[in-house]
Design a protein around this motif. Structure first.
Motif, PDB file in Angstrom:
ATOM      1  N   ARG A  82       6.438   9.604  -1.403  1.00 15.76           N
ATOM      2  CA  ARG A  82       5.731   8.886  -1.845  1.00 15.76           C
ATOM      3  C   ARG A  82       5.868   7.411  -2.727  1.00 15.76           C
ATOM      4  O   ARG A  82       5.818   6.354  -2.312  1.00 15.76           O
ATOM      5  CB  ARG A  82       4.279   9.838  -3.262  1.00 15.76           C
ATOM      6  N   THR A  83       6.733   7.800  -3.443  1.00 15.17           N
ATOM      7  CA  THR A  83       7.021   7.017  -4.525  1.00 15.17           C
ATOM      8  C   THR A  83       8.154   5.570  -4.539  1.00 15.17           C
ATOM      9  O   THR A  83       7.985   4.689  -4.308  1.00 15.17           O
ATOM     10  CB  THR A  83       7.794   7.269  -6.357  1.00 15.17           C
ATOM     11  N   VAL A 105       6.266   3.802  -2.083  1.00 11.97           N
ATOM     12  CA  VAL A 105       5.496   2.146  -1.980  1.00 11.97           C
ATOM     13  C   VAL A 105       5.570   1.598  -2.279  1.00 11.97           C
ATOM     14  O   VAL A 105       6.076   0.713  -2.303  1.00 11.97           O
ATOM     15  CB  VAL A 105       4.472   3.905  -2.951  1.00 11.97           C
ATOM     16  N   SER A 106       7.211   2.209  -3.232  1.00 13.00           N
ATOM     17  CA  SER A 106       7.804   1.236  -3.605  1.00 13.00           C
ATOM     18  C   SER A 106       8.614  -0.049  -2.879  1.00 13.00           C
ATOM     19  O   SER A 106       8.897  -1.206  -2.795  1.00 13.00           O
ATOM     20  CB  SER A 106       8.917   1.726  -5.067  1.00 13.00           C
ATOM     21  N   TRP A 151       8.167  -0.172   0.122  1.00 13.51           N
ATOM     22  CA  TRP A 151       6.978  -1.089   1.219  1.00 13.51           C
ATOM     23  C   TRP A 151       6.583  -2.330   0.264  1.00 13.51           C
ATOM     24  O   TRP A 151       6.595  -4.202   0.877  1.00 13.51           O
ATOM     25  CB  TRP A 151       5.657   0.104   1.071  1.00 13.51           C
ATOM     26  N   GLY A 152       6.733  -2.802  -0.822  1.00 19.09           N
ATOM     27  CA  GLY A 152       6.470  -3.733  -1.633  1.00 19.09           C
ATOM     28  C   GLY A 152       7.569  -4.790  -1.588  1.00 19.09           C
ATOM     29  O   GLY A 152       7.584  -6.271  -1.066  1.00 19.09           O
ATOM     30  N   SER A 212       6.709  -5.082   3.320  1.00 23.74           N
ATOM     31  CA  SER A 212       5.523  -5.954   3.352  1.00 23.74           C
ATOM     32  C   SER A 212       5.601  -7.438   3.450  1.00 23.74           C
ATOM     33  O   SER A 212       5.321  -8.097   3.971  1.00 23.74           O
ATOM     34  CB  SER A 212       4.166  -5.455   2.453  1.00 23.74           C
ATOM     35  N   VAL A 220       0.453   2.631   3.773  1.00 25.80           N
ATOM     36  CA  VAL A 220       0.866   3.479   2.855  1.00 25.80           C
ATOM     37  C   VAL A 220       0.445   3.625   1.951  1.00 25.80           C
ATOM     38  O   VAL A 220       0.363   3.854   0.441  1.00 25.80           O
ATOM     39  CB  VAL A 220       2.136   1.820   2.485  1.00 25.80           C
ATOM     40  N   LYS A 221      -0.603   2.415   2.046  1.00 27.89           N
ATOM     41  CA  LYS A 221      -1.610   2.211   0.951  1.00 27.89           C
ATOM     42  C   LYS A 221      -2.710   3.101   0.652  1.00 27.89           C
ATOM     43  O   LYS A 221      -3.187   3.738  -0.183  1.00 27.89           O
ATOM     44  CB  LYS A 221      -2.823   1.242   1.290  1.00 27.89           C
ATOM     45  N   ASN A 222      -2.947   4.124   1.610  1.00 28.50           N
ATOM     46  CA  ASN A 222      -3.440   5.534   2.015  1.00 28.50           C
ATOM     47  C   ASN A 222      -3.091   6.528   2.160  1.00 28.50           C
ATOM     48  O   ASN A 222      -3.417   7.193   2.604  1.00 28.50           O
ATOM     49  CB  ASN A 222      -4.849   5.305   2.888  1.00 28.50           C
ATOM     50  N   ILE A 223      -1.308   6.584   1.105  1.00 23.56           N
ATOM     51  CA  ILE A 223      -0.922   7.777   1.742  1.00 23.56           C
ATOM     52  C   ILE A 223      -1.524   9.069   0.789  1.00 23.56           C
ATOM     53  O   ILE A 223      -1.045   9.603   1.721  1.00 23.56           O
ATOM     54  CB  ILE A 223       0.518   7.063   0.690  1.00 23.56           C
ATOM     55  N   ASP A 224      -2.671   9.241   0.071  1.00 22.44           N
ATOM     56  CA  ASP A 224      -2.449  10.166  -0.615  1.00 22.44           C
ATOM     57  C   ASP A 224      -3.928  10.958   1.140  1.00 22.44           C
ATOM     58  O   ASP A 224      -4.210  11.623   1.709  1.00 22.44           O
ATOM     59  CB  ASP A 224      -3.192  10.470  -1.689  1.00 22.44           C
TER      60      ASP A 224
END
Ligand code: HNI
Length: 142
Positions: free
Chosen positions: A8-9, A12-13, A15-16, A19, A71-75
Motif C-alpha cells: 500500500r505504501t 500510494v507513494s 501515485w503522487g 497523478s 488508490v485514495k480508498n486503498i483500504d
C-alpha cells in the motif's frame, strides 16, 4: 487477496508522481493496449482509436481517475469502484481476460516513465494492486 502495508505504501507513494502525468499515462496505456492487443478494440466500435485521438485521451483520463479513486480508498477498493463494477459486468460485459492486458499495459507505461522507482518490489506491488482492481471490476460476473 489483499495488499500488505508495504505494498500500500509503495502504491500510494508512487501515485503522487503518477497523478502529475495522469492524462498522458492514461493515453499511453490505451495506445499500448490497442496496438499490442488489437482484439481489445472490439469493445470500442464507437470510438476513434487512433493514437492521440480526443476520445482515446478522454477515456484514458477516466481510467486513470478511477485508479486514483482506488488508490485514495486503498483500504476499501470494492466500495470505491462499486459503480464501475456494475457497469463493466452488467452493461459493458468486458471479458475478464482483457483486464490482465490493460493492467500489463499500465505497468509497462509506469515502468517506462519512472524507471528508477519501478524496482522489482514496486513491480510486484503494482501487479497486485491491478489484480485487486480487476477482481473488483469483474467480481459481479460470478
Ligand atoms: Ni473500462 C468505461 C475504468 C478496464 C472497456 N472504464 C470505463 C469508465 C471508466 C473505466 C472510469 C468510464 C465510466 C463512465 O463513463 O461512467 N476500465 C476502467 C478501469 C479498468 C477498466 C479502472 C481496469 C483497471 N474497460 C476495461 C477493459 C475494457 C474496458 C479491460 C475492455 C477492453 N470501459 C470499457 C468500455 C467503456 C468503459 C467499452 C465504455 C466507454 C464509453 O464511453 O462508451
Amino acid at each position: 487477496m489483499s495488499l500488505t502495508k508495504t505494498e500500500r505504501t509503495i502504491i500510494v507513494s508512487m501515485w503522487g508522481k503518477i497523478s502529475t502525468q495522469a492524462d498522458p499515462i492514461g493515453t499511453e496505456t490505451l495506445e499500448r493496449l490497442f496496438l499490442s492487443y488489437p482484439q481489445t478494440k472490439t469493445y470500442f466500435p464507437h470510438f476513434d482509436l487512433h493514437a492521440g485521438s480526443a476520445q482515446l485521451r478522454a477515456h484514458g483520463s477516466k481510467v486513470v481517475a478511477a485508479l486514483g479513486d482506488a488508490v485514495k480508498n486503498i483500504d476499501n477498493i470494492t466500495g470505491a469502484l462499486a459503480k464501475l463494477s456494475e457497469l463493466h459486468a452488467y452493461i459493458l460485459r468486458v471479458d475478464p481476460v482483457n483486464f490482465k492486458l490493460l493492467s500489463h499495459c499500465l505497468l509497462v507505461t509506469v515502468a517506462a516513465r519512472f524507471p528508477a522507482d519501478f524496482t522489482a518490489e514496486a513491480h510486484a506491488a503494482w501487479d497486485k494492486f491491478m489484480s485487486v482492481v480487476s477482481s473488483v471490476l469483474t467480481e459481479k460476473y460470478r
